[in-house]
Design a protein around this motif. Structure first.
Motif, PDB file in Angstrom:
ATOM      1  N   GLY A   1       0.794  -1.218   0.000  1.00  0.00           N
ATOM      2  CA  GLY A   1       0.000   0.000   0.000  1.00  0.00           C
ATOM      3  C   GLY A   1       0.828   1.270   0.000  1.00  0.00           C
ATOM      4  O   GLY A   1       0.287   2.352  -0.172  1.00  0.00           O
ATOM      5  N   ASN A   2       2.132   1.163   0.207  1.00  0.00           N
ATOM      6  CA  ASN A   2       3.003   2.348   0.237  1.00  0.00           C
ATOM      7  C   ASN A   2       3.960   2.275  -0.956  1.00  0.00           C
ATOM      8  O   ASN A   2       5.025   1.689  -0.877  1.00  0.00           O
ATOM      9  N   GLU A   3       3.552   2.901  -2.051  1.00  0.00           N
ATOM     10  CA  GLU A   3       4.295   2.758  -3.295  1.00  0.00           C
ATOM     11  C   GLU A   3       5.584   3.570  -3.276  1.00  0.00           C
ATOM     12  O   GLU A   3       5.609   4.718  -2.835  1.00  0.00           O
ATOM     13  N   VAL A   4       6.640   2.967  -3.782  1.00  0.00           N
ATOM     14  CA  VAL A   4       7.954   3.596  -3.866  1.00  0.00           C
ATOM     15  C   VAL A   4       8.449   3.467  -5.300  1.00  0.00           C
ATOM     16  O   VAL A   4       8.350   2.388  -5.896  1.00  0.00           O
ATOM     17  N   PHE A   5       8.960   4.573  -5.853  1.00  0.00           N
ATOM     18  CA  PHE A   5       9.438   4.567  -7.232  1.00  0.00           C
ATOM     19  C   PHE A   5      10.870   5.073  -7.292  1.00  0.00           C
ATOM     20  O   PHE A   5      11.275   5.944  -6.516  1.00  0.00           O
ATOM     21  N   SER A   6      11.615   4.562  -8.255  1.00  0.00           N
ATOM     22  CA  SER A   6      12.981   5.002  -8.481  1.00  0.00           C
ATOM     23  C   SER A   6      13.006   6.488  -8.845  1.00  0.00           C
ATOM     24  O   SER A   6      12.203   6.954  -9.667  1.00  0.00           O
ATOM     25  N   TYR A  11      11.924  11.172 -12.374  1.00  0.00           N
ATOM     26  CA  TYR A  11      12.462  12.510 -12.678  1.00  0.00           C
ATOM     27  C   TYR A  11      12.059  13.060 -14.055  1.00  0.00           C
ATOM     28  O   TYR A  11      11.623  14.222 -14.137  1.00  0.00           O
ATOM     29  N   PRO A  12      12.178  12.299 -15.159  1.00  0.00           N
ATOM     30  CA  PRO A  12      11.856  12.897 -16.467  1.00  0.00           C
ATOM     31  C   PRO A  12      10.421  13.412 -16.560  1.00  0.00           C
ATOM     32  O   PRO A  12      10.165  14.458 -17.163  1.00  0.00           O
ATOM     33  N   TYR A  13       9.474  12.668 -15.966  1.00  0.00           N
ATOM     34  CA  TYR A  13       8.073  13.093 -16.020  1.00  0.00           C
ATOM     35  C   TYR A  13       7.823  14.280 -15.095  1.00  0.00           C
ATOM     36  O   TYR A  13       7.112  15.225 -15.437  1.00  0.00           O
ATOM     37  N   LEU A  14       8.438  14.205 -13.919  1.00  0.00           N
ATOM     38  CA  LEU A  14       8.240  15.264 -12.943  1.00  0.00           C
ATOM     39  C   LEU A  14       8.854  16.570 -13.427  1.00  0.00           C
ATOM     40  O   LEU A  14       8.294  17.651 -13.211  1.00  0.00           O
ATOM     41  N   ILE A  23       9.106  25.082 -10.434  1.00  0.00           N
ATOM     42  CA  ILE A  23       9.577  24.466  -9.193  1.00  0.00           C
ATOM     43  C   ILE A  23      10.654  23.453  -9.559  1.00  0.00           C
ATOM     44  O   ILE A  23      10.518  22.728 -10.554  1.00  0.00           O
ATOM     45  N   ASP A  24      11.696  23.386  -8.772  1.00  0.00           N
ATOM     46  CA  ASP A  24      12.787  22.450  -9.017  1.00  0.00           C
ATOM     47  C   ASP A  24      12.306  21.011  -8.788  1.00  0.00           C
ATOM     48  O   ASP A  24      11.786  20.681  -7.718  1.00  0.00           O
ATOM     49  N   ALA A  25      12.487  20.142  -9.797  1.00  0.00           N
ATOM     50  CA  ALA A  25      12.025  18.756  -9.690  1.00  0.00           C
ATOM     51  C   ALA A  25      12.729  18.016  -8.564  1.00  0.00           C
ATOM     52  O   ALA A  25      12.118  17.180  -7.881  1.00  0.00           O
ATOM     53  N   GLU A  26      14.003  18.280  -8.341  1.00  0.00           N
ATOM     54  CA  GLU A  26      14.727  17.626  -7.260  1.00  0.00           C
ATOM     55  C   GLU A  26      14.134  17.998  -5.904  1.00  0.00           C
ATOM     56  O   GLU A  26      14.088  17.181  -4.979  1.00  0.00           O
ATOM     57  N   GLY A  42      17.561   7.055  -3.258  1.00  0.00           N
ATOM     58  CA  GLY A  42      17.381   6.880  -4.690  1.00  0.00           C
ATOM     59  C   GLY A  42      15.941   6.643  -5.066  1.00  0.00           C
ATOM     60  O   GLY A  42      15.643   6.321  -6.213  1.00  0.00           O
ATOM     61  N   GLU A  43      15.024   6.786  -4.087  1.00  0.00           N
ATOM     62  CA  GLU A  43      13.614   6.498  -4.327  1.00  0.00           C
ATOM     63  C   GLU A  43      12.739   7.605  -3.751  1.00  0.00           C
ATOM     64  O   GLU A  43      13.142   8.325  -2.838  1.00  0.00           O
ATOM     65  N   ILE A  44      11.553   7.708  -4.290  1.00  0.00           N
ATOM     66  CA  ILE A  44      10.540   8.624  -3.774  1.00  0.00           C
ATOM     67  C   ILE A  44       9.353   7.795  -3.303  1.00  0.00           C
ATOM     68  O   ILE A  44       8.867   6.911  -4.020  1.00  0.00           O
ATOM     69  N   CYS A  45       8.921   8.048  -2.086  1.00  0.00           N
ATOM     70  CA  CYS A  45       7.813   7.309  -1.483  1.00  0.00           C
ATOM     71  C   CYS A  45       6.540   8.139  -1.593  1.00  0.00           C
ATOM     72  O   CYS A  45       6.487   9.277  -1.096  1.00  0.00           O
ATOM     73  N   MET A  46       5.531   7.576  -2.225  1.00  0.00           N
ATOM     74  CA  MET A  46       4.286   8.320  -2.429  1.00  0.00           C
ATOM     75  C   MET A  46       3.564   8.611  -1.118  1.00  0.00           C
ATOM     76  O   MET A  46       2.887   9.635  -0.982  1.00  0.00           O
ATOM     77  N   THR A  47       3.699   7.715  -0.141  1.00  0.00           N
ATOM     78  CA  THR A  47       3.049   7.958   1.151  1.00  0.00           C
ATOM     79  C   THR A  47       3.675   9.152   1.852  1.00  0.00           C
ATOM     80  O   THR A  47       2.970  10.011   2.392  1.00  0.00           O
TER      81      THR A  47
END
Length: 538
Positions: A1-6, A11-14, A23-26, A42-47
């Motif tokens: 239930g807690n999605e994590v993406f590389s 980054y390219p979409y964001l 706004i700076d994507a980083e 190295g990951e972004i957690c959506m939660t």
């Protein structure tokens, strides 16, 4: 239930979106990472991103809120666990969609007109008590008959689709018995839900199924996620057991589980079984749907049932949170379930001494109905979301955006001011004008401390006492907060604060002090602005 993406995947979409809004994507990616890990993650957690961006956060049951505060405590490392800004609103179900036609007729006849929409629970209990036992039981028995008829049709249909022959099709047309205690289990077949917990002791199960005087029968349904191989294996085990000689005509697994079949089951079984590994069930709602039809729940104390259970309305399967090994835990809770069945559930269902009615069972059905209609409707849930979250969020948004977002601009400016100064704040250890070895309930004592606020002004911060009972590790387990009074400006950023505290109860307490921003504006900020003094025991 807690999605994590590389980070590299996102980054390219964001960046495309962030370039449009300057706004700076980083920086945005950093919002989805714990602040202490930003340099290496190295990951972004959506939660985490949601918790940071949301004005409010909540679990979907009381226990889920507690678990979530524990789970995400590291995002607010300097806060007490009970102050983590995650609340709860327990799920509810749309009563009108799930109450069966026969029960609906009974409710329309004896209850107030608002029985579908969060009625007053005191009035509801009074009206439910007036339903004649015979009429309620007859309506429920007709629902059970309907379930059995539906199950026979489905098994016969599936037999034909599997190209089964004569005798096997007849098996589908004659299985289950209308007057037997019927236990239902239907849900997504995730492994933590333990759909095969009853199969852990097949000898005891077979004894219950074959008992001539007080038999039981089991109806299973559900689906596994297409990628969940372990969940599929659980379904295979149940299918194989249902086709064994020991379970013939008494255990069925109904395929192609959908909403219509779910309605038939929650309306027609006698007991709704729920066996998740605590505390992995966030809420669950199928048991609420069953209860609204007078069906009794037998469940692990997890999700919604942890706050709903009372012995007069259902059963709690005894568990033990101290097991480290899931195999040991499953065995223990399987035995607890069989003990409940053998000693309480089955005897209660078949207790018909005075008449052909199980009077105690019907009384429990009425309590179950009151609970479901009065407490676990979606109407109640939406009302809670409105007054706890939606309306305050809307009002705060309007305040922030008023006058060309003047209040929001002020918050941004104040945030920079806090960032420059909060790390430089210092609080002396609270001093107490009392012998701490001789404190009694009712005693009052004055607490004093000196605060160095650097360039912050007293009106920009709040100095408070934080105290409460401590556990064996000297951790305050349920903190209380009292705002201290500024009594002296000592110059050059130094201030004296005091508070008179009264000892309200006996026990071993911890006491400390802290500085936070005043009011509620920064309460959900991650990781938040907070500075602590040293702890003094009371």
């Amino acid at each position: 239930g807690n999605e994590v993406f590389s980070r590299d995947l996102v980054y390219p979409y964001l960046k495309t979106i962030c370039d449009d809004i300057d706004i700076d994507a980083e920086r945005v990616i950093g919002w989805g990472v714990p602040i202490q890990e930003r340099d290496k993650a190295g990951e972004i957690c959506m939660t985490i991103l949601g918790l940071r961006m949301g004005g409010y956060s909540n679990g979907v049951s009381r226990l889920h809120g507690l678990v979530a505060r524990k789970m995400w405590h590291h995002l607010w490392p300097n806060h007490g666990r009970d102050e983590i800004p995650i609340g709860h609103v327990t799920n509810g179900v749309h009563i009108a969609s799930w109450v069966g036609g026969r029960m609906r007729q009974v409710y329309n006849r004896y209850l107030n007109l608002d029985w579908m929409s969060n009625p007053n629970i005191r009035e509801l209990r009074k009206k439910v008590a007036e339903i004649p036992d015979e009429e309620l039981w007859m309506a429920h028995e007709l629902c059970r008959h309907n379930l059995i008829r539906k199950a026979r049709q489905l098994i016969s249909r599936d037999g034909e689709s599997h190209r089964q022959q004569g005798v096997e099709i007849l098996h589908g047309e004659s299985l289950l018995s209308p007057g037997v205690l019927t236990i239902g289990f239907a849900r997504r077949f995730a492994t933590y839900k333990r759909g095969t917990l009853l199969l852990r002791n097949q000898e005891r199960l077979q004894a219950l199924l074959s008992n001539r005087e007080r038999p039981i029968q089991l109806v299973f349904a559900g689906k596994a996620h297409p990628a969940d191989e372990e969940g599929k294996k659980l379904i295979q085990q149940l299918m194989q057991f249902s086709q064994s000689p020991e379970a013939a005509n008494k255990v069925v697994f109904l395929e192609d589980y959908d909403i219509e079949l779910a309605k038939t089951m929650v309306q027609g079984v006698d007991v709704w079984l729920n066996t998740p590994r605590r505390p992995q069930e966030a809420s669950g709602t199928s048991g609420m749907k069953a209860a609204a039809n007078g069906v009794l729940n037998c469940s692990i104390l997890d999700g919604w049932w942890d706050e709903a259970y009372k012995p007069e309305r259902g059963w709690a399967i005894g568990g033990d949170d101290n097991y480290d090994d899931t195999e040991d835990c499953d065995n223990f809770e399987s035995h607890s379930l069989f003990n409940l069945l053998e000693r309480e559930i089955i005897p209660s269902f078949y207790a018909r001494e005075e008449s052909d009615l199980p009077r105690k069972w019907v009384a429990m059905m009425k309590e179950s109905i009151v609970m479901a209609l009065g407490t676990f409707s979606s109407t109640r849930m939406i009302k809670q979301y409105n007054y706890k979250y939606y309306n305050p969020a809307l009002q705060e948004y309007e305040r922030l955006m008023h006058d060309k977002a003047a209040a929001a601009r002020a918050l941004v400016k104040l945030k920079s001011h806090y960032i420059d100064n909060f790390d430089k704040i210092h609080l002396s250890q609270p001093g107490i004008d009392h012998d701490l070895t001789d404190v009694h309930v009712g005693d009052k004592f004055k607490i004093s401390l000196e605060a160095f606020l650097n360039e912050l002004k007293p009106e920009e911060i709040e100095v408070s006492i934080y105290y409460g009972k401590v556990n064996p590790h000297n951790e305050i387990v349920a903190g209380n907060t009292e705002v201290m009074e500024l009594v002296e400006d000592r110059g050059k950023g130094h201030y004296l604060y005091q508070y008179e505290l009264q000892c309200a109860q006996s026990g071993r307490f911890g006491l400390t002090a802290r500085v936070t921003p005043p009011g509620k504006a920064w309460r959900h900020s991650m990781p938040g602005f907070i500075r602590w003094a040293d702890t003094a025991e009371v």
